[in-house]
Motif scaffolding. Sequence first.
Motif, mmCIF file in Angstrom:
data_model
loop_
_atom_site.group_PDB
_atom_site.id
_atom_site.type_symbol
_atom_site.label_atom_id
_atom_site.label_comp_id
_atom_site.label_asym_id
_atom_site.label_seq_id
_atom_site.Cartn_x
_atom_site.Cartn_y
_atom_site.Cartn_z
ATOM 1 N N PRO A 189 -6.001 13.818 25.177
ATOM 2 C CA PRO A 189 -6.238 12.620 24.028
ATOM 3 C C PRO A 189 -7.369 12.782 23.720
ATOM 4 C CG PRO A 189 -6.598 11.657 25.977
ATOM 5 C CD PRO A 189 -6.963 12.626 26.910
ATOM 6 N N PRO A 190 -7.748 12.261 22.303
ATOM 7 C CA PRO A 190 -9.100 12.423 21.925
ATOM 8 C C PRO A 190 -10.224 11.998 22.452
ATOM 9 C CG PRO A 190 -8.033 11.951 20.146
ATOM 10 C CD PRO A 190 -6.468 11.866 21.666
ATOM 11 N N LEU A 191 -10.076 10.772 23.160
ATOM 12 C CA LEU A 191 -10.814 9.945 24.526
ATOM 13 C C LEU A 191 -9.743 9.806 24.959
ATOM 14 C CD1 LEU A 191 -13.132 8.431 24.439
ATOM 15 C CD2 LEU A 191 -12.549 6.516 23.249
ATOM 16 N N LEU A 192 -10.268 9.701 26.462
ATOM 17 C CA LEU A 192 -10.172 9.291 27.799
ATOM 18 C C LEU A 192 -11.108 8.492 28.051
ATOM 19 C CD1 LEU A 192 -10.412 11.026 30.787
ATOM 20 C CD2 LEU A 192 -8.968 12.784 29.360
ATOM 21 N N VAL A 193 -10.812 7.690 29.138
ATOM 22 C CA VAL A 193 -12.242 6.645 29.833
ATOM 23 C C VAL A 193 -11.918 6.352 31.570
ATOM 24 C CG1 VAL A 193 -13.264 4.851 30.474
ATOM 25 C CG2 VAL A 193 -13.131 5.400 27.722
ATOM 26 N N VAL A 194 -12.747 7.035 32.733
ATOM 27 C CA VAL A 194 -12.094 6.614 34.144
ATOM 28 C C VAL A 194 -13.190 5.770 34.585
ATOM 29 C CG1 VAL A 194 -12.185 7.415 36.081
ATOM 30 C CG2 VAL A 194 -10.984 8.810 34.279
ATOM 31 N N PRO A 195 -12.825 4.512 34.597
ATOM 32 C CA PRO A 195 -13.104 3.032 35.180
ATOM 33 C C PRO A 195 -13.883 3.702 36.491
ATOM 34 C CG PRO A 195 -11.140 2.774 33.882
ATOM 35 C CD PRO A 195 -11.265 3.910 34.553
ATOM 36 N N ALA A 196 -14.707 3.018 36.697
ATOM 37 C CA ALA A 196 -16.409 3.024 38.199
ATOM 38 C C ALA A 196 -15.089 3.150 39.177
ATOM 39 C CB ALA A 196 -16.835 2.988 37.888
ATOM 40 N N ASP A 197 -14.182 2.393 39.278
ATOM 41 C CA ASP A 197 -13.328 1.594 40.546
ATOM 42 C C ASP A 197 -12.018 2.735 40.683
ATOM 43 O OD1 ASP A 197 -11.582 1.469 38.227
ATOM 44 O OD2 ASP A 197 -11.427 -1.018 39.025
ATOM 45 N N GLU A 198 -12.261 3.644 40.066
ATOM 46 C CA GLU A 198 -10.535 4.637 40.158
ATOM 47 C C GLU A 198 -11.531 5.970 40.456
ATOM 48 O OE1 GLU A 198 -8.122 5.163 37.128
ATOM 49 O OE2 GLU A 198 -8.334 2.599 36.450
ATOM 50 N N GLY A 199 -13.015 6.464 40.271
ATOM 51 C CA GLY A 199 -13.309 7.547 40.918
ATOM 52 C C GLY A 199 -13.613 7.779 42.437
ATOM 53 N N ARG A 200 -13.614 8.780 42.873
ATOM 54 C CA ARG A 200 -13.823 9.168 44.192
ATOM 55 C C ARG A 200 -14.925 9.654 44.319
ATOM 56 N NH1 ARG A 200 -8.854 11.306 41.341
ATOM 57 N NH2 ARG A 200 -7.177 10.316 42.435
ATOM 58 N N GLY A 201 -15.795 9.372 44.273
ATOM 59 C CA GLY A 201 -17.270 9.500 44.736
ATOM 60 C C GLY A 201 -18.542 9.649 43.662
ATOM 61 N N PRO A 202 -19.742 9.340 44.750
ATOM 62 C CA PRO A 202 -20.696 9.577 44.175
ATOM 63 C C PRO A 202 -21.349 9.963 42.819
ATOM 64 C CG PRO A 202 -21.653 9.480 45.705
ATOM 65 C CD PRO A 202 -19.549 9.766 45.868
ATOM 66 N N LEU A 203 -20.410 10.711 42.280
ATOM 67 C CA LEU A 203 -21.099 11.867 41.060
ATOM 68 C C LEU A 203 -22.256 11.635 40.600
ATOM 69 C CD1 LEU A 203 -17.606 13.614 41.106
ATOM 70 C CD2 LEU A 203 -19.745 14.239 42.423
ATOM 71 N N VAL A 204 -21.606 10.446 39.563
ATOM 72 C CA VAL A 204 -22.336 9.921 38.669
ATOM 73 C C VAL A 204 -24.168 9.760 38.907
ATOM 74 C CG1 VAL A 204 -22.629 8.092 36.955
ATOM 75 C CG2 VAL A 204 -20.506 8.915 37.260
ATOM 76 N N PRO A 205 -24.502 9.112 40.040
ATOM 77 C CA PRO A 205 -25.424 8.059 40.746
ATOM 78 C C PRO A 205 -25.926 9.994 40.958
ATOM 79 C CG PRO A 205 -24.241 6.890 41.405
ATOM 80 C CD PRO A 205 -23.518 7.718 40.701
ATOM 81 N N LEU A 206 -25.853 10.700 40.797
ATOM 82 C CA LEU A 206 -26.490 11.797 41.760
ATOM 83 C C LEU A 206 -26.648 12.772 41.128
ATOM 84 C CD1 LEU A 206 -26.979 14.295 44.069
ATOM 85 C CD2 LEU A 206 -24.163 14.655 44.091
#
Length: 311
Positions: A141-158
């Motif tokens: 889709p033009p935009l999709l959002v995955v909330p933090a609590d659905e992620g599977r690892g500390p990728l954003v902080p890393l």
Amino acid sequence: MDPLTGLLDGPRARGAFLLRSVFDPPYALRIEDRAPLTVVALVRGTAWLVPDDAPAATLRPGDVAVLRGPDGYLVADDPGTPPQVVIHPGQRCTTLRGEPLTESMALGVRTWGTPHGSTVLLTGTYQLPGAVSRRLLGALPPLLVVPADEGRGPLVPLLAQEVTRDAPGQAAVLDRLLDLLLIDALRTWFGRPDAAPGWYRAAGDPVVGPALRLLEEDPARGWTVAALAAEVGVSRAVLARRFTELVGEPPMAYLTGWRLALAADLLREPDATLGAVARRVGYASPYALSTAFRRVRGISPREHRIGAPTG
């Protein structure tokens, strides 16, 4: 090969644009960089994404958004905040009047904005999609959002930690982290009911799934519906009907699209000859590939090669 691997098995990030943005409200950036695919992750604060052709979405810390280009969008503390900055192709940053801003807002390595701002955003753009990646773009889709609590690892902080480092090989590290963040977001999104396209969901079917894998893993083979049906152990009629119902097109039409997507991608390689590409994707001669390429894509392989970006 599982369907998501097949979907992402093409040009990956190579020297992708990555930026850490720091702002205090009110802020608003108008993005017009024409990038085909953008990943945005919020480290802290709040942010709104307002695409030109989709409903707006708000981000919370740890959320990851994927935007399908090339249409523009707004990043802001509030959808009503007027834009103060415009991001143009080539990541050129200006005021609304066109005055350059990149140097005046630089805060450090891959960081810009307002010192000590309360909102921190990470933005990564894929500038050079190949034809296989266009298959991915068509599924999004033009935009999709995955909330933090659905992620599977500390990728954003890393990624937030690594984006400001200036070490040997850092560009390669950031490219791979961006790929991981994108794959994690897409894996989560495609796992939602009715989010994935028909051919993706069909990969789990006991008949169509094996047929898809055979076509994608060995596109150069001289496939027919009968040969494919024999491989998966059903009749030709059953395979043709079930494949078309689940994928949305007949097996040989799917194979043609897959072959030409692979060919278009391979043609971007500087040393690839038309004959070698034709053999790798299942065409008997350069002429046969050229004919199919022009019929389906509207241009010749040579025109495609000239127009394809390098990187």
